[in-house]
Design a protein around this motif. Structure first.
Motif, PDB file in Angstrom:
ATOM      1  N   GLU A 116       9.401   8.310   1.273  1.00  0.00           N
ATOM      2  CA  GLU A 116       9.092   8.956   2.552  1.00  0.00           C
ATOM      3  C   GLU A 116      10.129  10.021   2.890  1.00  0.00           C
ATOM      4  OE1 GLU A 116       8.684   5.895   5.515  1.00  0.00           O
ATOM      5  OE2 GLU A 116       7.007   4.951   4.445  1.00  0.00           O
ATOM      6  N   GLU A 117      11.400   9.688   2.689  1.00  0.00           N
ATOM      7  CA  GLU A 117      12.468  10.660   2.958  1.00  0.00           C
ATOM      8  C   GLU A 117      12.345  11.867   2.032  1.00  0.00           C
ATOM      9  OE1 GLU A 117      15.702   7.254   4.335  1.00  0.00           O
ATOM     10  OE2 GLU A 117      16.005   8.297   2.430  1.00  0.00           O
ATOM     11  N   LEU A 118      12.048  11.614   0.775  1.00  0.00           N
ATOM     12  CA  LEU A 118      11.905  12.698  -0.186  1.00  0.00           C
ATOM     13  C   LEU A 118      10.683  13.545   0.120  1.00  0.00           C
ATOM     14  CD1 LEU A 118      13.262  13.955  -2.630  1.00  0.00           C
ATOM     15  CD2 LEU A 118      11.967  12.393  -4.081  1.00  0.00           C
ATOM     16  N   LEU A 136      10.838  17.491   0.648  1.00  0.00           N
ATOM     17  CA  LEU A 136      10.080  18.407  -0.215  1.00  0.00           C
ATOM     18  C   LEU A 136       8.954  19.097   0.525  1.00  0.00           C
ATOM     19  CD1 LEU A 136       9.822  16.174  -3.410  1.00  0.00           C
ATOM     20  CD2 LEU A 136      11.270  18.196  -3.102  1.00  0.00           C
ATOM     21  N   ASP A 137       8.507  18.470   1.617  1.00  0.00           N
ATOM     22  CA  ASP A 137       7.384  18.975   2.403  1.00  0.00           C
ATOM     23  C   ASP A 137       6.137  19.156   1.536  1.00  0.00           C
ATOM     24  OD1 ASP A 137       6.159  19.718   4.805  1.00  0.00           O
ATOM     25  OD2 ASP A 137       6.548  21.860   4.446  1.00  0.00           O
ATOM     26  N   LEU A 138       5.810  18.093   0.761  1.00  0.00           N
ATOM     27  CA  LEU A 138       4.614  18.104  -0.074  1.00  0.00           C
ATOM     28  C   LEU A 138       3.389  17.833   0.780  1.00  0.00           C
ATOM     29  CD1 LEU A 138       5.880  16.101  -3.164  1.00  0.00           C
ATOM     30  CD2 LEU A 138       5.565  18.551  -2.992  1.00  0.00           C
ATOM     31  N   GLN A 139       2.311  18.487   0.462  1.00  0.00           N
ATOM     32  CA  GLN A 139       1.048  18.270   1.205  1.00  0.00           C
ATOM     33  C   GLN A 139       0.224  17.208   0.576  1.00  0.00           C
ATOM     34  OE1 GLN A 139       1.030  19.784   4.022  1.00  0.00           O
ATOM     35  NE2 GLN A 139       2.745  21.080   3.476  1.00  0.00           N
ATOM     36  N   GLN A 151       0.846  -1.196   0.000  1.00  0.00           N
ATOM     37  CA  GLN A 151       0.000   0.000   0.000  1.00  0.00           C
ATOM     38  C   GLN A 151       0.882   1.247   0.000  1.00  0.00           C
ATOM     39  OE1 GLN A 151      -2.921  -0.171  -0.703  1.00  0.00           O
ATOM     40  NE2 GLN A 151      -4.133   1.438   0.166  1.00  0.00           N
ATOM     41  N   CYS A 152       0.520   2.216  -0.764  1.00  0.00           N
ATOM     42  CA  CYS A 152       1.293   3.440  -0.895  1.00  0.00           C
ATOM     43  C   CYS A 152       0.586   4.557  -0.125  1.00  0.00           C
ATOM     44  CB  CYS A 152       1.418   3.799  -2.378  1.00  0.00           C
ATOM     45  SG  CYS A 152       2.631   5.064  -2.696  1.00  0.00           S
ATOM     46  N   SER A 153       1.313   5.264   0.762  1.00  0.00           N
ATOM     47  CA  SER A 153       0.709   6.345   1.528  1.00  0.00           C
ATOM     48  C   SER A 153       0.379   7.522   0.606  1.00  0.00           C
ATOM     49  CB  SER A 153       1.655   6.806   2.634  1.00  0.00           C
ATOM     50  OG  SER A 153       2.731   7.546   2.092  1.00  0.00           O
ATOM     51  N   SER A 154      -0.505   8.388   1.088  1.00  0.00           N
ATOM     52  CA  SER A 154      -0.882   9.548   0.266  1.00  0.00           C
ATOM     53  C   SER A 154       0.304  10.478   0.061  1.00  0.00           C
ATOM     54  CB  SER A 154      -2.056  10.290   0.898  1.00  0.00           C
ATOM     55  OG  SER A 154      -1.701  10.789   2.175  1.00  0.00           O
ATOM     56  N   LYS A 155       1.201  10.570   1.061  1.00  0.00           N
ATOM     57  CA  LYS A 155       2.405  11.391   0.886  1.00  0.00           C
ATOM     58  C   LYS A 155       3.307  10.785  -0.193  1.00  0.00           C
ATOM     59  CE  LYS A 155       3.030  13.943   5.105  1.00  0.00           C
ATOM     60  NZ  LYS A 155       3.987  14.351   6.135  1.00  0.00           N
ATOM     61  N   ASN A 156       3.433   9.446  -0.177  1.00  0.00           N
ATOM     62  CA  ASN A 156       4.258   8.803  -1.200  1.00  0.00           C
ATOM     63  C   ASN A 156       3.650   8.989  -2.583  1.00  0.00           C
ATOM     64  OD1 ASN A 156       6.012   8.033   0.799  1.00  0.00           O
ATOM     65  ND2 ASN A 156       5.809   5.838   0.438  1.00  0.00           N
ATOM     66  N   LYS A 157       2.315   8.945  -2.672  1.00  0.00           N
ATOM     67  CA  LYS A 157       1.662   9.185  -3.966  1.00  0.00           C
ATOM     68  C   LYS A 157       1.943  10.602  -4.453  1.00  0.00           C
ATOM     69  CE  LYS A 157      -2.154   5.918  -3.728  1.00  0.00           C
ATOM     70  NZ  LYS A 157      -1.968   5.078  -4.898  1.00  0.00           N
ATOM     71  N   LEU A 160      10.749  -1.995  -1.051  1.00  0.00           N
ATOM     72  CA  LEU A 160      10.831  -1.410   0.291  1.00  0.00           C
ATOM     73  C   LEU A 160      11.777  -0.210   0.312  1.00  0.00           C
ATOM     74  CD1 LEU A 160      10.872  -4.645   2.487  1.00  0.00           C
ATOM     75  CD2 LEU A 160       9.056  -2.924   2.374  1.00  0.00           C
ATOM     76  N   THR A 161      12.867  -0.326  -0.414  1.00  0.00           N
ATOM     77  CA  THR A 161      13.810   0.787  -0.511  1.00  0.00           C
ATOM     78  C   THR A 161      13.148   1.985  -1.177  1.00  0.00           C
ATOM     79  OG1 THR A 161      15.699  -0.711  -0.604  1.00  0.00           O
ATOM     80  CG2 THR A 161      16.035   1.516  -1.474  1.00  0.00           C
ATOM     81  N   GLN A 162      12.378   1.732  -2.225  1.00  0.00           N
ATOM     82  CA  GLN A 162      11.674   2.810  -2.917  1.00  0.00           C
ATOM     83  C   GLN A 162      10.688   3.496  -1.978  1.00  0.00           C
ATOM     84  OE1 GLN A 162       8.145   2.442  -4.311  1.00  0.00           O
ATOM     85  NE2 GLN A 162       8.164   4.028  -5.850  1.00  0.00           N
ATOM     86  N   SER A 163       9.949   2.706  -1.216  1.00  0.00           N
ATOM     87  CA  SER A 163       8.963   3.266  -0.293  1.00  0.00           C
ATOM     88  C   SER A 163       9.636   4.154   0.753  1.00  0.00           C
ATOM     89  CB  SER A 163       8.187   2.133   0.382  1.00  0.00           C
ATOM     90  OG  SER A 163       7.209   2.655   1.241  1.00  0.00           O
TER      91      SER A 163
END
Length: 135
Positions: free
Chosen positions: A126-128, A132-135, A2-8, A119-122
């Motif tokens: 998250e770090e990115l 970037l502090d994306l909403q 599952q991909c979080s909304s921040k990751n999306k 897992l590394t991509q996920s």
């Protein structure tokens, strides 16, 4: 997985580069077609200007995305995974092969290596996202 909304949101932000590259490629094809089909050059100048603008945007986004990945992702492997996926347009299987294909147990553990890449991509997303502090 599952991909979080921040990751999306980060994936969408990263995908701007691929979209810009695709736009430039389409404009190149249009220009080529116009040059062949319209010997008088009608329409070519407008498409040529659009292509030059698209190429400038493409180069700008390449620098922006690559810089953000380099600064915002903590591990070299995480950086490499995002660069291969979002800048090089590689498939997950190709990334896995590039990263682990030289391992003697690659064929028998390929699924495990693919999970490690995912897992590394996920984690890298998250770090990115934090960087970037994306909403």
């Amino acid at each position: 997985m599952q991909c979080s909304s921040k990751n999306k949101a980060v994936q969408q932000w990263l995908s701007r580069y691929a979209s810009a590259m695709q736009k430039a490629e389409i404009l190149e094809q249009r220009l080529s077609h116009l040059e062949l089909s319209a010997p008088d050059g009608s329409g070519t100048e407008r498409v040529r200007r659009q292509l030059e603008e698209a190429k400038r945007n493409h180069v700008h986004l390449l620098g922006e995305v690559d810089s953000a990945i380099s600064q915002g992702v903590h591990t070299e492997f995480g950086k490499a995974v995002l660069q291969m996926r979002y800048l090089d347009g590689m498939s997950w299987n190709d990334i896995t092969a590039a990263a682990f294909g030289g391992k003697v147990d690659f064929l028998e553990k390929e699924a495990s290596y693919l999970r490690r890449v995912m897992l590394t991509q996920s984690k890298a997303l998250e770090e990115l996202s934090s960087f970037l502090d994306l909403q």
